[in-house]
Enzyme design. Structure first.
Site, PDB file in Angstrom:
ATOM      1  CE1 TYR A 150      -4.155   2.133   0.770  1.00 43.59           C
ATOM      2  CE2 TYR A 150      -2.191   3.520   2.345  1.00 43.59           C
ATOM      3  CZ  TYR A 150      -3.705   3.260   1.994  1.00 43.59           C
ATOM      4  OH  TYR A 150      -4.962   4.487   1.901  1.00 43.59           O
ATOM      5  CG  ASN A 179      -6.277   6.600  10.636  1.00 42.95           C
ATOM      6  OD1 ASN A 179      -5.331   6.790  10.435  1.00 42.95           O
ATOM      7  ND2 ASN A 179      -6.215   5.345  10.733  1.00 42.95           N
ATOM      8  CB  VAL A 192      -9.213   1.018  14.497  1.00 46.18           C
ATOM      9  CG1 VAL A 192      -8.871   2.606  14.891  1.00 46.18           C
ATOM     10  CG2 VAL A 192      -9.059   0.505  15.935  1.00 46.18           C
ATOM     11  N   GLY A 212      -2.163  -0.942  22.942  1.00 44.09           N
ATOM     12  CA  GLY A 212      -2.969   0.241  22.674  1.00 44.09           C
ATOM     13  C   GLY A 212      -2.276   2.293  22.563  1.00 44.09           C
ATOM     14  NE  ARG A 216      -3.018   4.509  12.574  1.00 44.25           N
ATOM     15  CZ  ARG A 216      -1.927   3.762  13.352  1.00 44.25           C
ATOM     16  NH1 ARG A 216      -0.480   4.206  14.804  1.00 44.25           N
ATOM     17  NH2 ARG A 216      -0.929   2.825  13.224  1.00 44.25           N
ATOM     18  N   PRO A 279       1.977   2.021  12.575  1.00 45.14           N
ATOM     19  CG  PRO A 279       1.996   3.378  10.894  1.00 45.14           C
ATOM     20  CD  PRO A 279       1.456   2.235  10.969  1.00 45.14           C
ATOM     21  NE  ARG A 282      -0.668   6.950  10.460  1.00 44.25           N
ATOM     22  CZ  ARG A 282      -1.373   6.126  10.052  1.00 44.25           C
ATOM     23  NH1 ARG A 282      -2.661   6.065   9.271  1.00 44.25           N
ATOM     24  NH2 ARG A 282      -1.176   4.745   8.971  1.00 44.25           N
TER      25      ARG A 282
END
Ligand code: NAD
Ligand code: UDP
Length: 319
Positions: A150, A179, A192, A212, A216, A279, A282
């Site tokens: 990707y 996202n 997610v 966790g 993001r 990642p 982000r």
């Protein structure tokens, strides 16, 4: 304008078609339903300014009539290897749509003298060492990891788009999407927010990959589409980040989803499901979008989640 949208049956593509039609444009949707769903366009059947062509954009594209703009959104987008719609399970299709699909759509735009907009991604920054990520950061990408099909396809797509701009003088735009979530995301897409919302609505613990603590920044779809529409109308040829700069850990996201849904089942940690190149942080630097597009997001996470949960509830009930 008469505008071609590739990936029109997908999550973002279908919202984009709606927005372009609402602005009075004529829209031609194109999709091969690899990860999309015809249901996402069902409400447009019979619309006088909407038509649809079922086609794989990795093959030569022919569109009858004039085109003023080509918006290339076709590509799998979920990194989840547990989902049949995740790009780790569609590796060759993902590379081909980013490479051949981008080449074909650029060629189509050139043949029509149309402007071109590429849906790129924050994944071009890889697992970033610079935080938040400005457009000037070149990224840290593993060229052979699970995400590479990707990430590298999108990096190639950006390079090809800039080559058409510089060499052929094509009027191009590149949006780096961070996202984004909202109604119409595939229930089984594996990203997610769809995973967490479904798990919470079923009263199950939410599956947190790793510890966790990875972060993001989640943008509601309406905010994103507004930014993309402004970019399309702008004169900016270099990449522009569009995303919500409010940064959350995945654990904070899980707690928020559980609170909004009223799910008491908590979370479960799944170390094994997390890929090595996930990642760790982000977050978009949106200084450029604020400056040149006068754009910033307005819908906060709780508000966006409520709207998305309502859509998921309806679709889960009718399954
Ligand atoms: P999606 O999977 O819902 O939509 C992608 C669409 O492209 C699907 O309808 C699929 O069938 C279609 N498609 C794939 N290959 C094709 C091909 N060869 N020919 C024709 N159609 C094809 O995903 P999405 O979230 O709507 O993402 C849309 C675009 O935005 C993608 O290019 C993605 O990389 C980009 N993007 C999305 C996000 C996000 O958070 N949603 C973030 C970054 C980038
Ligand atoms: N994630 C998670 N549980 C899930 C799905 C994803 O903890 O059920 C994590 C994933 O490991 C990543 C983050 O959530 O750190 C965002 O994942 P997503 O698949 O939405 O897309 P990405 O941002 O990684 O491209």
């Amino acid at each position: 304008m008469r505008i071609l949208v590739t990936g029109a049956a997908g999550f973002l593509g279908s919202h984009l078609c709606d927005r372009l039609l609402a602005e009075g444009h004529e829209v031609v949707g194109m999709d091969n339903f690899l990860t999309g769903d015809p249901q996402n366009l069902a409400h447009l059947a019979g619309h006088p300014r909407f038509s649809f062509i079922r086609h794989d954009v990795t093959n030569f594209i022919f569109v009858p009539g004039k085109l003023d703009a080509v918006l290339h959104f076709a590509s799998p987008a979920s990194p989840n290897r547990k989902s049949p719609y995740g790009y780790p399970n569609l590796p060759i299709q993902t590379l081909k749509v980013g490479a051949l699909g981008t080449h074909n759509t650029l060629g189509l735009a050139k043949a029509h003298g149309a402007r071109f907009l590429l849906a790129s991604t924050s994944e071009v920054y890889g697992d970033p060492e610079v935080h938040p990520q400005p457009e000037t950061y070149w990224g840290k990408v593993n060229p052979i990891g699970e995400r590479s099909v990707y990430d590298e396809a999108k990096r190639y797509a950006e390079a090809m788009t800039m080559a058409y701009h510089r060499y052929h003088g094509l009027d191009t735009r590149i949006v780096r999407i961070f996202n984004t979530y909202g109604p119409r995301m595939r229930l089984d897409d594996g990203r997610v927010i769809p995973n967490f919302i479904q798990q919470a609505l079923r009263g199950e613990p939410l599956t947190v990959y790793g510890d966790g603590h990875q972060t993001r920044s989640f943008c509601y779809v309406d905010d994103l589409i507004e930014g993309i529409y402004r970019l399309l109308l702008s004169d900016e040829h270099e990449p522009v980040n569009i995303g919500n700069p409010a940064e959350f850990t995945i654990l904070e996201l899980a707690e928020t989803v559980n609170r909004v849904v009223g799910n008491a089942a908590g979370v479960v940690f799944l170390e094994s499901a997390r890929d090595r190149d996930d990642p760790q942080r982000r977050c978009p630097d949106i200084t450029k979008a604020r400056k040149i597009l006068g754009w910033q997001p307005h819908i906060d996470l709780e508000d966006g989640l409520r709207r998305t949960i309502a859509d998921f509830q309806r679709r889960m009930q009718s399954q």
